[in-house]
Design an enzyme around this catalytic site. Structure first.
Site, PDB file in Angstrom:
ATOM      1  N   ASP A  20       0.849  -1.182   0.000  1.00 38.70           N
ATOM      2  CA  ASP A  20       0.000   0.000   0.000  1.00 38.70           C
ATOM      3  C   ASP A  20       0.891   1.239   0.000  1.00 38.70           C
ATOM      4  O   ASP A  20       2.021   1.214   0.502  1.00 38.70           O
ATOM      5  CB  ASP A  20      -0.926   0.023   1.225  1.00 38.70           C
ATOM      6  CG  ASP A  20      -1.912   1.170   1.162  1.00 38.70           C
ATOM      7  OD1 ASP A  20      -2.742   1.191   0.235  1.00 38.70           O
ATOM      8  OD2 ASP A  20      -1.848   2.064   2.027  1.00 38.70           O
TER       9      ASP A  20
ATOM     10  N   HIS B 212      -5.441   6.862   7.337  1.00 38.63           N
ATOM     11  CA  HIS B 212      -4.795   5.922   6.423  1.00 38.63           C
ATOM     12  C   HIS B 212      -3.300   5.887   6.722  1.00 38.63           C
ATOM     13  O   HIS B 212      -2.659   6.915   6.913  1.00 38.63           O
ATOM     14  CB  HIS B 212      -4.998   6.358   4.969  1.00 38.63           C
ATOM     15  CG  HIS B 212      -6.392   6.163   4.483  1.00 38.63           C
ATOM     16  ND1 HIS B 212      -6.683   5.701   3.216  1.00 38.63           N
ATOM     17  CD2 HIS B 212      -7.588   6.349   5.089  1.00 38.63           C
ATOM     18  CE1 HIS B 212      -7.996   5.641   3.061  1.00 38.63           C
ATOM     19  NE2 HIS B 212      -8.565   6.033   4.185  1.00 38.63           N
TER      20      HIS B 212
END
Length: 240
Positions: free
Chosen positions: A7, A152
């Site tokens: 990610d 995030h």
């Protein structure tokens, strides 16, 4: 099989528009189990993040000023993913940024260093059509604990995605059975093999006279309760 769940966090949404990677997080799976051999970097993007992006990841421009640039980390990143199958949620987004960073350095596209890329967003849309398939939505649906995800973060999101991927693909192993080695030249002890269940012959046990009579009595009571309007009574009338 070696798999890498990856990610990134970025300064904004457009790699072509000049946005850059500010964080990359990877976790390693071997035989579908986390190994703890993770990779995690904060990266100096040489530009500021957009205000909307800051609200998503919370990584300040000041924090990134003294971090290494992508060019200083690229060899370590590529060596880490070399030959592995890479798992990404919404892969075109992350790949777009990785490819742009590599292009700036005159390097080949990211996929050329891997054994392929799996997009879990594509998988989720096929399994849950018409439903929300964000990482948070999948965590809720698949009972993956994401209570620590207030913002995030690349490494945390990669760890959550690894759990999501294992749950998404668990059904693929539902028909695998463990069987002992048949011989020294056969499968290793405990190795998973696929068995064709259609080759098994199932014995048929017929009802005895008492069971048939009890069944007929149940049908009779149901017929009386419906006033003679049961489906089998209607079919019997049509056949007469």
């Amino acid at each position: 099989m070696r798999q890498i769940v990856l990610d990134t966090e970025t300064t904004g949404l457009s790699a072509e528009g000049g946005d850059r990677i500010i964080e990359i997080g990877c976790v390693e799976l071997v035989a579908r189990k986390l190994t703890g051999n993770n990779l995690h970097f904060y990266i100096n993007p040489e530009r500021d993040s957009h205000e909307d992006a800051l609200k998503v990841h919370g990584i300040s421009n000041e924090f990134l000023r003294d971090k290494p640039k992508f060019a200083e980390l690229v060899d370590e990143i590529l060596a880490y993913v070399q030959g592995a199958e890479v798992i990404i949620h919404n892969a075109p987004f992350d790949l777009g940024f990785l490819n742009k960073e590599l292009e700036r350095l005159g390097r080949p596209a990211f996929k050329t260093f891997t054994d392929g890329v799996i997009d879990t967003l594509v998988m989720a849309k096929e399994l849950f059509p018409g439903k929300r398939n964000s990482l948070d939505a999948l965590c809720d649906r698949l009972e993956v604990d994401n209570s620590g995800r207030t913002l995030h973060g690349a490494l945390l999101d990669a760890e959550l995605l690894a759990d999501v991927y294992i749950n998404l693909t668990r059904g693929q192993e539902a028909l695998l059975m463990d069987a002992p080695a048949e011989a020294e030249s056969g499968p290793a002890l405990g190795q998973g093999i696929k068995l064709d269940l259609s080759t098994f012959k199932l014995s048929v046990v017929m009802a005895n006279a008492q069971e048939v009579e009890e069944h007929q009595n149940v049908l009779l009571q149901m017929d009386k309760a419906s006033g003679g309007k049961t489906v089998w009574r209607s079919l019997e009338s049509e056949q007469l």
